[in-house]
Enzyme design. Structure first.
Site, PDB file in Angstrom:
ATOM      1  CG  ASN A 127       5.498  25.699  -9.650  1.00 45.09           C
ATOM      2  OD1 ASN A 127       5.943  25.062  -9.728  1.00 45.09           O
ATOM      3  ND2 ASN A 127       5.071  26.734  -8.719  1.00 45.09           N
ATOM      4  CG  ASP A 151       4.527  25.814  -2.934  1.00 47.35           C
ATOM      5  OD1 ASP A 151       4.997  24.443  -2.234  1.00 47.35           O
ATOM      6  OD2 ASP A 151       3.871  25.732  -3.911  1.00 47.35           O
TER       7      ASP A 151
HETATM    8  O1  LIG Z   1       5.056  25.475  -6.397  1.00 44.96           O
HETATM    9  C1  LIG Z   1       6.685  24.788  -6.266  1.00 44.96           C
HETATM   10  O2  LIG Z   1       7.439  25.401  -5.073  1.00 44.96           O
HETATM   11  C2  LIG Z   1       8.521  25.292  -5.537  1.00 44.96           C
HETATM   12  C3  LIG Z   1       9.372  25.661  -4.627  1.00 44.96           C
HETATM   13  O3  LIG Z   1       9.451  27.015  -4.419  1.00 44.96           O
HETATM   14  C4  LIG Z   1       8.163  23.774  -6.339  1.00 44.96           C
HETATM   15  O4  LIG Z   1       9.708  23.404  -7.017  1.00 44.96           O
HETATM   16  C5  LIG Z   1       7.118  24.760  -7.643  1.00 44.96           C
HETATM   17  O5  LIG Z   1       6.974  23.304  -7.732  1.00 44.96           O
END
Ligand SMILES: O=C1O[C@@H](CO)[C@H](O)[C@H]1O
Length: 280
Positions: A97, A191
């Site tokens: 992420n 986020d």
């Molecule tokens: O950055 C992000 O936030 C989430 C949702 O909370 C999403 O799937 C992820 O990549």
């Protein structure tokens, strides 16, 4: 403050806007679309690179090229476009992420589980020689990470906590984690984040149709409302770092707004900080 559509796209999960000062362009990604986008606001020129796997983040490297936080690890794209792995650590059910480059040029990379299970993700620090230090191993959705203008504080978001936390930061190490701010129930989840030249923290709200600006004391100072619910990340860009670029998503939406998944921009929103490139 009004927004404009910088790049009309239908990104499934637009994320990670980052100003690449050396190239004079904005980098942004589509995580589940496995794509790295670039956009030059001066010319309108755009590029798209399909990545080897789902890509959680893409950041500029010292000397050119990109560092990618991919599903199974961290990879490097040379200025000529050649790819190689820097560190591979595949874990079933887990993906990359958000990530951010620290003041010392190291990359802080986050992971999360595809099912977003609690405590399935991590936050790690990787340096140019491929050395990896695990920093947090009890993360749900590792997200926004950023440093104060003096580099002594690190802001961090694990989205399901609803908190924006802050650490003391020095020499690649963090300590004294504490709550900086919290997003109330019903307002979405924090986020991505970016820190501006005044030390204020801008936070994108997943499910909140907005970006918020918090003062260095954690007080809510401004809300920039946007027409789409899934606002994923934000970063200052442009030659003078005064335009706020905002990424959005359309994943899971039945009848998304026409600009959901596009790269938006709020011209003249503030003054950003020059972001370091990955030293590796
Ligand atoms: O950055 C992000 O936030 C989430 C949702 O909370 C999403 O799937 C992820 O990549």
């Amino acid at each position: 403050m009004t927004y404009e559509v910088a790049v009309r796209a239908e990104a499934t999960l637009g994320e990670g806007p980052t100003w690449d000062a050396a190239a004079g362009r904005l980098i942004w990604i589509d995580i589940l679309g496995s794509r790295v986008h670039t956009y030059d606001p001066a010319t309108g020129a755009r590029t798209v690179r399909v990545t080897e796997q789902h890509v959680g983040a893409a950041k500029p490297r010292v000397g050119g090229g990109l560092v990618l936080n991919l599903r199974d690890g961290v990879g490097l794209v040379d200025p000529d476009g050649e790819f190689r792995w820097l560190h591979r650590e595949p874990v079933p059910g887990r993906r990359a992420n958000d990530a951010a480059v620290a003041p010392d040029g190291a990359l802080w990379v986050g992971t999360m589980r595809y099912d977003e299970a609690a405590c399935g993700g991590t936050l790690s620090r990787i340096t140019g020689d491929g050395s990896v230090q695990l920093v947090l191993d009890d993360v749900a959705v590792s997200n926004g990470t950023g440093w104060s203008p003096d580099g002594r504080l690190m802001y961090y978001i694990d989205s399901p906590t609803r908190r924006i936390d802050v650490f003391e930061y020095a020499d690649g190490r963090v300590s004294k984690r504490r709550r900086f701010a919290e997003v109330e129930a019903g307002a979405g989840f924090p986020d991505g984040l970016t820190v501006d030249a005044d030390g204020c923290v801008w936070v994108a709200l997943w499910g909140g149709s907005a970006v918020r600006r918090y003062t260095p004391d954690g007080e809510l100072e401004r809300v920039v409302s946007l027409p789409v619910p899934l606002v994923t990340a934000c970063a200052f860009g442009g030659a003078d770092l005064t335009d706020l670029y905002v990424t959005t998503a359309r994943v899971g939406l039945n009848s998304p707004h026409p600009v959901a998944g596009s790269l938006l921009v709020v011209p003249g929103a503030g003054k950003g900080l020059a972001q370091p490139a990955f030293d590796g």
